[in-house]
Scaffold this motif. Sequence first.
Motif, PDB file in Angstrom:
ATOM      1  N   LYS A   1      57.898  33.538  67.369  1.00  0.00           N
ATOM      2  CA  LYS A   1      58.812  33.682  68.510  1.00  0.00           C
ATOM      3  C   LYS A   1      58.382  34.820  69.419  1.00  0.00           C
ATOM      4  CE  LYS A   1      62.970  31.818  66.300  1.00  0.00           C
ATOM      5  NZ  LYS A   1      64.358  32.116  65.877  1.00  0.00           N
TER       6      LYS A   1
ATOM      7  N   LEU B   1      59.401  34.919  63.058  1.00  0.00           N
ATOM      8  CA  LEU B   1      59.670  35.970  64.046  1.00  0.00           C
ATOM      9  C   LEU B   1      58.426  36.300  64.861  1.00  0.00           C
ATOM     10  CD1 LEU B   1      61.969  38.400  62.011  1.00  0.00           C
ATOM     11  CD2 LEU B   1      62.637  36.876  63.857  1.00  0.00           C
TER      12      LEU B   1
ATOM     13  N   HIS C   1      63.228  41.762  64.824  1.00  0.00           N
ATOM     14  CA  HIS C   1      64.256  41.050  65.593  1.00  0.00           C
ATOM     15  C   HIS C   1      64.710  41.872  66.801  1.00  0.00           C
ATOM     16  CE1 HIS C   1      67.435  38.110  66.198  1.00  0.00           C
ATOM     17  NE2 HIS C   1      68.263  39.112  66.369  1.00  0.00           N
TER      18      HIS C   1
ATOM     19  N   GLU D   1      62.516  42.845  58.850  1.00  0.00           N
ATOM     20  CA  GLU D   1      63.104  41.807  59.706  1.00  0.00           C
ATOM     21  C   GLU D   1      63.996  42.371  60.813  1.00  0.00           C
ATOM     22  OE1 GLU D   1      65.997  37.861  59.310  1.00  0.00           O
ATOM     23  OE2 GLU D   1      65.330  38.956  57.528  1.00  0.00           O
TER      24      GLU D   1
ATOM     25  N   LEU E   1      61.915  41.743  69.358  1.00  0.00           N
ATOM     26  CA  LEU E   1      61.855  40.407  69.949  1.00  0.00           C
ATOM     27  C   LEU E   1      62.954  40.195  70.980  1.00  0.00           C
ATOM     28  CD1 LEU E   1      60.829  37.458  69.957  1.00  0.00           C
ATOM     29  CD2 LEU E   1      62.350  37.027  68.015  1.00  0.00           C
TER      30      LEU E   1
END
Length: 564
Positions: free
Chosen positions: A521, A518, A479, A475, A482
């Motif tokens: 997104k 995620l 992140h 994660e 992203l």
Amino acid sequence: WRKGQPLSFLLGGRWAWKRKERFLITDGMTEFKKLTLKQFPKPPLRRSPESAYWRTFKFPVLINETATPTCIDFSPIAPHDFAVTSAIKVEIFDALSLRPKATITQFQDRVFSARFRGDGKLLVTGGARGVQIFDIRTRGALRHFTTARGPVHTAFFAADRMSVVAGADDGTVRFYDVPSGDEVASLPAHKDYCRCVAQSPHSESVFASGGYDHILALWDRTSNTQIRSFNHGGPIESICFLSSGSLVATAGGNTVKIWDIMASETERPLHTATAHQKAITCVAMDGTHSRLMTGGIDGYVKVHNISDFKVTHAMKYPGPITSLQCSPGNGHLVVGLATPLLSIRRRESEPSSVPVLPSLASRSLAPGADIRSDPKLQGYGLHLLGQPQRRRGRRYFGAPSGPVTASAEDFQVTEKRRKRLTQYEKLLKSFEYGKALDAAIATKNVVIAVSMFTELIHQNALMKAIKNRTEESLEPIVHSVLRHICNPKYSSVLIDVANVILNHSRHFLGQSAVIDQLFLKLQQRVSSEARLQESLMQTMGMLEAALFAAPISDEISSFGAIQS
């Protein structure tokens, strides 16, 4: 490997070869090379002399207050101590130690304003229970005026030092006589709250007041009549006379307006500045009366040049600003924040000469003798007077007393300092690629994370660092990608990283709600960026067509003019 040799020899040789390859690739020597951070072009910084001057205000001191500091005022007498109002107390800070040296707490309700008299001996305060005058030395109350029918948010001593001017929430501007303790005048200045009053620096009889009725009013103290009025267009929070005395600055909303009170029959502002994004709460002149300073709820203190009223410097604070003031000579900059904090910045002064020690100064010397050459004063810290401290023990080893320089025949040994490695560099050195990537991302520094991605790509170790991860360990990587994949400086590296993540994390799709969100997104971010790039390319094409057609049309028109 030969028959009969233990298998551990083969494993050890393989490991040594790996370590040798790792070191040779990174440095060409048997020494680990630290992670090279990627260098990106920096935007050009235009640092003006004005900006360089305000950057000398360093070493900020943050003091927690019990409530929001509403008013700050410096004593006109050196060393220029300053008073700060907060809740039901007034603190007087020492300008040298920046610590409270006195506290006045003789208030039954909130106090909003505190101002020194011209000689620095008295202090006048305005609060919810009226106006009070205190002796700075004894902190005793000398006068208490309670004629105002509302809280007093501003009060100060007039230039004659014998009268006090106050603006109250009942819309009046009141004048009090200090020796007799009586109210001598009450002017119905505003139809709403009166929050600020100021006196002209060149006339003892001209005063200005601002209120929530949007009006800036000028008053003549001799006749107690209104001279002129101006409409700011919004509730006025603060006013300030400029050094010339003919210009007044009003702050209301997110604008500062400059009014020429000497101009005949004009109600338009001389200049309007909208340098803040949110409401401006305070406006004041600096300690040299050559700059105008404003503070707002957006957390910025901005410095304006009074010649063209352009912003020459801006300072960011960690909260909404409620009050600010500069000391005479610009030695200190004190700002009150709504958090509530009090920020004190001191300007760096020129290095002073080293003081003479009292023990040395008290000793008698012969006329014309030098204190540094007196053998009786050895050991009294002469290094503090500009000379290096004498080292002890040289006579025991026969070393020369003067400085030692290397000759051509001497063999010089270069000192090798050991490099200090960060946590992610230590993990990278031990080939723990996954942990090294996690440590780089944990620093919250995008440059370090992108540099680590680049290093892993160069070593063909990015797949090793990403595969076989759990949902929790994957994660932070997704992140980080992203968040910065649309930044042009990092997109070239992060696009490759995103492809590797998608190829080795397919088994999480449909199994983890966090990873699915995620990835969704990431898809939306990339699609939005692709649409933006497409529209930009279309716009560039239209501009190129227009620019290419412009010379042709000019040539056709000029050719037609020649034929005619």
